[in-house]
Design a protein around this motif. Structure first.
Motif, mmCIF file in Angstrom:
data_model
loop_
_atom_site.group_PDB
_atom_site.id
_atom_site.type_symbol
_atom_site.label_atom_id
_atom_site.label_comp_id
_atom_site.label_asym_id
_atom_site.label_seq_id
_atom_site.Cartn_x
_atom_site.Cartn_y
_atom_site.Cartn_z
ATOM 1 N N PHE A 70 0.863 -1.176 0.000
ATOM 2 C CA PHE A 70 0.000 0.000 0.000
ATOM 3 C C PHE A 70 0.903 1.230 0.000
ATOM 4 N N CYS A 71 0.874 1.997 -1.058
ATOM 5 C CA CYS A 71 1.763 3.158 -1.225
ATOM 6 C C CYS A 71 3.229 2.745 -1.121
ATOM 7 N N TYR A 72 3.588 1.655 -1.792
ATOM 8 C CA TYR A 72 4.955 1.134 -1.850
ATOM 9 C C TYR A 72 5.478 0.606 -0.508
ATOM 10 N N VAL A 73 4.617 0.468 0.491
ATOM 11 C CA VAL A 73 5.019 -0.056 1.795
ATOM 12 C C VAL A 73 4.345 -1.420 1.971
ATOM 13 N N PRO A 74 5.126 -2.519 2.116
ATOM 14 C CA PRO A 74 4.512 -3.836 2.309
ATOM 15 C C PRO A 74 3.813 -3.910 3.671
ATOM 16 N N PHE A 75 2.541 -4.337 3.637
ATOM 17 C CA PHE A 75 1.828 -4.456 4.899
ATOM 18 C C PHE A 75 1.223 -5.837 5.109
ATOM 19 N N TYR A 76 1.343 -6.744 4.138
ATOM 20 C CA TYR A 76 0.836 -8.099 4.309
ATOM 21 C C TYR A 76 1.681 -9.049 3.473
ATOM 22 N N SER A 77 2.100 -10.154 4.067
ATOM 23 C CA SER A 77 2.910 -11.146 3.378
ATOM 24 C C SER A 77 2.395 -12.538 3.734
ATOM 25 N N LYS A 78 2.365 -13.428 2.739
ATOM 26 C CA LYS A 78 1.842 -14.771 2.960
ATOM 27 C C LYS A 78 2.651 -15.769 2.142
ATOM 28 N N SER A 79 3.014 -16.900 2.742
ATOM 29 C CA SER A 79 3.732 -17.973 2.049
ATOM 30 C C SER A 79 2.784 -19.143 1.828
ATOM 31 N N TRP A 80 2.885 -19.782 0.670
ATOM 32 C CA TRP A 80 2.037 -20.913 0.338
ATOM 33 C C TRP A 80 2.696 -21.739 -0.749
ATOM 34 N N LYS A 81 2.193 -22.947 -0.962
ATOM 35 C CA LYS A 81 2.738 -23.853 -1.971
ATOM 36 C C LYS A 81 1.737 -23.990 -3.117
ATOM 37 N N ALA A 82 2.264 -24.178 -4.316
ATOM 38 C CA ALA A 82 1.421 -24.317 -5.494
ATOM 39 C C ALA A 82 2.113 -25.193 -6.522
ATOM 40 N N ILE A 83 1.317 -25.787 -7.397
ATOM 41 C CA ILE A 83 1.832 -26.484 -8.562
ATOM 42 C C ILE A 83 1.657 -25.519 -9.722
ATOM 43 N N ILE A 84 2.777 -25.154 -10.351
ATOM 44 C CA ILE A 84 2.737 -24.178 -11.433
ATOM 45 C C ILE A 84 3.325 -24.771 -12.706
ATOM 46 N N CYS A 85 2.937 -24.202 -13.834
ATOM 47 C CA CYS A 85 3.486 -24.612 -15.121
ATOM 48 C C CYS A 85 4.827 -23.918 -15.325
ATOM 49 N N THR A 86 5.815 -24.666 -15.796
ATOM 50 C CA THR A 86 7.139 -24.083 -16.013
ATOM 51 C C THR A 86 7.207 -23.279 -17.314
ATOM 52 N N PHE A 87 6.250 -23.485 -18.229
ATOM 53 C CA PHE A 87 6.271 -22.786 -19.509
ATOM 54 C C PHE A 87 5.429 -21.508 -19.486
ATOM 55 N N CYS A 88 4.142 -21.617 -19.121
ATOM 56 C CA CYS A 88 3.256 -20.443 -19.170
ATOM 57 C C CYS A 88 3.097 -19.753 -17.819
ATOM 58 N N GLY A 89 3.495 -20.403 -16.708
ATOM 59 C CA GLY A 89 3.422 -19.790 -15.389
ATOM 60 C C GLY A 89 2.060 -19.867 -14.728
ATOM 61 N N ALA A 90 1.126 -20.614 -15.288
ATOM 62 C CA ALA A 90 -0.213 -20.734 -14.719
ATOM 63 C C ALA A 90 -0.170 -21.527 -13.413
ATOM 64 N N THR A 91 -0.996 -21.124 -12.456
ATOM 65 C CA THR A 91 -1.129 -21.860 -11.197
ATOM 66 C C THR A 91 -2.143 -22.973 -11.418
ATOM 67 N N LEU A 92 -1.699 -24.224 -11.346
ATOM 68 C CA LEU A 92 -2.566 -25.352 -11.600
ATOM 69 C C LEU A 92 -3.319 -25.788 -10.352
ATOM 70 N N LYS A 93 -2.663 -25.721 -9.204
ATOM 71 C CA LYS A 93 -3.300 -26.061 -7.934
ATOM 72 C C LYS A 93 -2.549 -25.360 -6.819
ATOM 73 N N SER A 94 -3.276 -24.850 -5.828
ATOM 74 C CA SER A 94 -2.603 -24.170 -4.722
ATOM 75 C C SER A 94 -2.932 -24.851 -3.399
ATOM 76 N N TYR A 95 -1.964 -24.840 -2.497
ATOM 77 C CA TYR A 95 -2.110 -25.415 -1.170
ATOM 78 C C TYR A 95 -1.874 -24.293 -0.172
ATOM 79 N N ARG A 96 -2.926 -23.765 0.400
ATOM 80 C CA ARG A 96 -2.785 -22.643 1.326
ATOM 81 C C ARG A 96 -2.912 -23.079 2.729
#
Length: 68
Positions: free
Chosen positions: A42-68
């Motif tokens: 928000f206004c170049y100041v980070p105020f929220y951060s979240k880590s999670w795992k996902a299965i992504i495509c190595t070619f197009c970068g699409a998120t195929l499945k996410s594990y939150r």
């Protein structure tokens, strides 16, 4: 009347990844399991951060499945 506009953006970053079995259903590229990090700013100041795992495509970068 005064109106203020503030910039809010969200960035996704791949922290680590390793190959996974399977292919992308959209483009047919390979898949990988990635540890992702989402950071909302928000206004170049980070105020929220979240880590999670996902299965992504190595070619197009699409998120195929996410594990939150």
């Amino acid at each position: 009347m005064v109106c203020f506009c503030f910039l809010v953006d969200q960035r996704r970053k791949v922290r680590r990844s390793k190959p996974a079995a399977g292919t992308c259903s959209r483009c047919g590229g390979g898949a990988s399991v990635a540890e992702m990090m989402t950071q909302t700013r928000f206004c170049y100041v980070p105020f929220y951060s979240k880590s999670w795992k996902a299965i992504i495509c190595t070619f197009c970068g699409a998120t195929l499945k996410s594990y939150r």
